[in-house]
Design an enzyme around this catalytic site. Structure first.
Site, PDB file in Angstrom:
ATOM      1  N   LYS A 171      27.356  32.585  43.271  1.00 54.79           N
ATOM      2  CA  LYS A 171      26.738  31.481  42.519  1.00 54.79           C
ATOM      3  C   LYS A 171      26.662  31.885  41.063  1.00 54.79           C
ATOM      4  O   LYS A 171      26.551  33.068  40.743  1.00 54.79           O
ATOM      5  CB  LYS A 171      25.318  31.202  43.036  1.00 54.79           C
ATOM      6  CG  LYS A 171      24.817  29.828  42.696  1.00 54.79           C
ATOM      7  CD  LYS A 171      25.359  28.797  43.676  1.00 54.79           C
ATOM      8  CE  LYS A 171      24.806  27.412  43.414  1.00 54.79           C
ATOM      9  NZ  LYS A 171      25.029  26.513  44.553  1.00 54.79           N
ATOM     10  N   ASP A 212      27.833  22.326  40.599  1.00 60.10           N
ATOM     11  CA  ASP A 212      26.463  22.301  41.123  1.00 60.10           C
ATOM     12  C   ASP A 212      25.655  21.451  40.137  1.00 60.10           C
ATOM     13  O   ASP A 212      26.230  20.592  39.464  1.00 60.10           O
ATOM     14  CB  ASP A 212      25.929  23.736  41.257  1.00 60.10           C
ATOM     15  CG  ASP A 212      24.618  23.799  42.042  1.00 60.10           C
ATOM     16  OD1 ASP A 212      24.642  23.540  43.249  1.00 60.10           O
ATOM     17  OD2 ASP A 212      23.563  24.092  41.444  1.00 60.10           O
TER      18      ASP A 212
HETATM   19  P1  NAD Z   1      22.288  16.295  40.378  1.00 57.29           P
HETATM   20  O1  NAD Z   1      22.042  16.961  39.087  1.00 57.29           O
HETATM   21  O2  NAD Z   1      23.427  15.341  40.512  1.00 57.29           O
HETATM   22  O3  NAD Z   1      20.960  15.478  40.832  1.00 57.29           O
HETATM   23  C1  NAD Z   1      19.703  16.037  40.817  1.00 57.29           C
HETATM   24  C2  NAD Z   1      18.684  14.952  41.095  1.00 57.29           C
HETATM   25  O4  NAD Z   1      17.383  15.559  41.138  1.00 57.29           O
HETATM   26  C3  NAD Z   1      18.604  13.880  40.015  1.00 57.29           C
HETATM   27  O5  NAD Z   1      18.353  12.604  40.597  1.00 57.29           O
HETATM   28  C4  NAD Z   1      17.382  14.305  39.178  1.00 57.29           C
HETATM   29  O6  NAD Z   1      16.751  13.238  38.473  1.00 57.29           O
HETATM   30  C5  NAD Z   1      16.492  14.827  40.302  1.00 57.29           C
HETATM   31  N1  NAD Z   1      15.434  15.708  39.785  1.00 57.29           N
HETATM   32  C6  NAD Z   1      15.533  16.680  38.870  1.00 57.29           C
HETATM   33  N2  NAD Z   1      14.321  17.198  38.619  1.00 57.29           N
HETATM   34  C7  NAD Z   1      13.446  16.532  39.404  1.00 57.29           C
HETATM   35  C8  NAD Z   1      12.045  16.586  39.586  1.00 57.29           C
HETATM   36  N3  NAD Z   1      11.302  17.446  38.902  1.00 57.29           N
HETATM   37  N4  NAD Z   1      11.481  15.744  40.488  1.00 57.29           N
HETATM   38  C9  NAD Z   1      12.214  14.844  41.191  1.00 57.29           C
HETATM   39  N5  NAD Z   1      13.556  14.744  41.041  1.00 57.29           N
HETATM   40  C10 NAD Z   1      14.149  15.574  40.159  1.00 57.29           C
HETATM   41  O7  NAD Z   1      22.393  17.484  41.469  1.00 57.29           O
HETATM   42  P2  NAD Z   1      23.026  17.416  42.923  1.00 57.29           P
HETATM   43  O8  NAD Z   1      24.430  17.914  42.838  1.00 57.29           O
HETATM   44  O9  NAD Z   1      22.724  16.119  43.551  1.00 57.29           O
HETATM   45  O10 NAD Z   1      22.198  18.586  43.650  1.00 57.29           O
HETATM   46  C11 NAD Z   1      20.869  18.369  44.143  1.00 57.29           C
HETATM   47  C12 NAD Z   1      20.483  19.543  45.038  1.00 57.29           C
HETATM   48  O11 NAD Z   1      21.453  19.659  46.090  1.00 57.29           O
HETATM   49  C13 NAD Z   1      20.445  20.914  44.363  1.00 57.29           C
HETATM   50  O12 NAD Z   1      19.445  21.695  44.984  1.00 57.29           O
HETATM   51  C14 NAD Z   1      21.808  21.500  44.690  1.00 57.29           C
HETATM   52  O13 NAD Z   1      21.811  22.909  44.645  1.00 57.29           O
HETATM   53  C15 NAD Z   1      21.965  20.982  46.102  1.00 57.29           C
HETATM   54  N6  NAD Z   1      23.350  20.976  46.568  1.00 57.29           N
HETATM   55  C16 NAD Z   1      24.309  20.262  45.901  1.00 57.29           C
HETATM   56  C17 NAD Z   1      25.620  20.302  46.398  1.00 57.29           C
HETATM   57  C18 NAD Z   1      26.702  19.480  45.760  1.00 57.29           C
HETATM   58  O14 NAD Z   1      27.804  19.407  46.339  1.00 57.29           O
HETATM   59  N7  NAD Z   1      26.472  18.830  44.626  1.00 57.29           N
HETATM   60  C19 NAD Z   1      25.940  21.073  47.515  1.00 57.29           C
HETATM   61  C20 NAD Z   1      24.912  21.777  48.185  1.00 57.29           C
HETATM   62  C21 NAD Z   1      23.624  21.714  47.679  1.00 57.29           C
END
Ligand code: NAD
Length: 415
Positions: free
Chosen positions: A106, A146
């Site tokens: 990561k 990510d």
């Molecule tokens: P992203 O940046 O597209 O979305 C993040 C979301 O979280 C947004 O809607 C944002 O407004 C919200 N957010 C941020 N801070 C917040 C808070 N304090 N309170 C409430 N909401 C809040 O990110 P993503 O790619 O959707 O990833 C989200 C999670 O999923 C992360 O933990 C990431 O590690 C995990 N994840 C993502 C993937 C992927 O393929 N993108 C894969 C595995 C895990």
């Protein structure tokens, strides 16, 4: 006193629980408790105004016992070494649960990308690759998108790496645009894989998805895809929160209309088809399923006793603290652990890498079918492990993974 564990301490405590159950040798545990390699870099970037800013970047390779390190790259002001290490740790065990030929990696850069111009963001992404080119590569360590990174960032990274090595190595990053060796279905893969996991769990509990009420934290890449798929399956998503706050509609939020709203105004707040609610209440609502899909450490000993849902579907990485796990297990809440539930993204990243190595590309249906099959098989293996050992599902997932990784470590003669 409230528990205040770092993400890395949480990850280590999860591993110890599985290691105890498996009577894992101390030497293997020692290998797995900390990353194999961590690199910290300083990345100078020429800004548009002529000044130079220096950013902190990190890459953690937790384990390469089963194959090259694999894991995303995050751009966020809160990125720090502990978090990057923990995220690489979770990647090792996630790849292990799915049986992918990868270890865990990561990376992150301490930056608020919203404050950078497109040109500055490109120079930062390229600078990251220049600083880490020696440790990256399709058979060494393979980044992916990510939080706050996307296929454009991956394209710049692929190009910089290709310039340095004087050849195109499509497999050095995943999550690329289709034109540059990306896989169909990759953007939706994490949300889709999570929904498959949930459907498998519902089948075991003899529950139907139709009409089930759901509350979700996060409406970004993964939260919005999961919401959309669940809505299409007939679930009633009554609450969604993001960084702007929360929205609620007891009759179910029209997800297609919300997607149109967020395409215009980015955040869920202000959506006309729901009322506003405090975002932090999303986990405490009387719903069937809650889905953390934003941040780590959000289900804690403080709010876990108030969770009324029957199922927690972890899409975010590390959303639940060990104390919250204990509380929810006691209250009969089934927690579908992140290392299984959100593994759809890395699974299709693996498919992308396979397609890059072959130079032959699959249809979207083929990708989705293979993903569904892989998630279903992995769910079944973890479920059986849970039943056989009478442990919670997270410990069962770690047990499946640790067994595979420790065997690889021993076969290679590492310990
Ligand atoms: P992203 O940046 O597209 O979305 C993040 C979301 O979280 C947004 O809607 C944002 O407004 C919200 N957010 C941020 N801070 C917040 C808070 N304090 N309170 C409430 N909401 C809040 O990110 P993503 O790619 O959707 O990833 C989200 C999670 O999923 C992360 O933990 C990431 O590690 C995990 N994840 C993502 C993937 C992927 O393929 N993108 C894969 C595995 C895990």
């Amino acid at each position: 006193m409230a528990e205040q564990l770092t993400p890395m301490q949480i990850a280590q405590s999860q591993l110890r629980a599985a290691a105890n159950k498996l009577n894992l040798e101390d030497s293997v545990l020692e290998m797995l408790l900390e990353p194999q390699r961590v690199v910290c870099v300083r990345i100078p970037v020429k800004m548009d105004d002529g000044t130079t800013k220096v950013f902190n970047g990190y890459r953690s390779q937790h384990s390469t016992a089963i194959g090259p390190a694999k894991g995303g790259l995050r751009f966020h002001p809160g990125v720090n070494l502990d978090e990057v290490k923990a995220l690489s740790f979770w990647m090792t065990f996630k790849c292990g649960v799915l049986g992918l030929p990868y270890g865990g990696g990561k990376g992150g850069i301490e930056v608020d990308p919203k404050k950078l111009s497109r040109g500055e963001l490109e120079r930062l992404s390229r600078g990251y690759v220049r600083a880490l080119a020696d440790v990256l590569g399709s058979n060494k360590d393979i980044p992916a998108p990510d939080v706050n990174t996307n296929n454009q960032v991956m394209s710049w990274m692929l190009d910089e790496y290709s310039v340095i090595n004087r050849q195109t190595d499509f497999g050095m990053v995943t999550g690329k645009p289709i034109l540059l060796g990306g896989s169909k279905g990759r953007n939706e893969a994490t949300g889709r894989g999570a929904v498959v996991t949930l459907l498998e769990a519902l089948t075991k509990l003899k529950m139907d998805i139709k009409g089930r009420t759901v509350a979700i934290q996060g409406f970004g890449n993964v939260g919005s895809v999961a919401a959309d798929l669940l809505w299409e399956l007939g679930a009633k998503i009554v609450a969604i929160s993001d960084i702007s706050g929360g929205i609620y509609n007891q009759d179910g939020i029209d997800i297609k209309a919300l997607l149109e709203h967020t395409a215009q105004s980015e955040y869920v707040s202000g959506f006309a088809g729901a009322i506003q609610m405090p975002g932090d209440q999303v986990f405490e609502l009387p719903v069937d399923i809650v889905i953390p899909a934003a941040l780590e450490n959000v289900l804690t000993e403080k709010n876990a006793p108030k969770v009324k849902a029957k199922i927690v579907l972890e899409i975010a990485n590390g959303p639940t603290t060990p104390k919250a796990d204990e509380i929810m297990a006691k209250n009969g809440v089934l927690v579908l652990p992140d290392i299984l539930s959100n593994a759809g993204g890395v699974t299709v990243s693996y498919f992308e890498w396979v397609q890059n190595n072959y130079g032959y590309y699959w249809s979207e249906d083929e990708v989705n079918d293979r993903l569904t099959k892989k998630m279903q098989e992995s769910f079944a293996t973890v479920w059986d492990m849970m039943q056989e050992n009478q442990v919670d599902m997270r410990t069962a997932a770690y047990m499946v993974s640790v067994q595979r990784i420790s065997e690889a470590i021993k076969l290679r003669g590492i310990v």
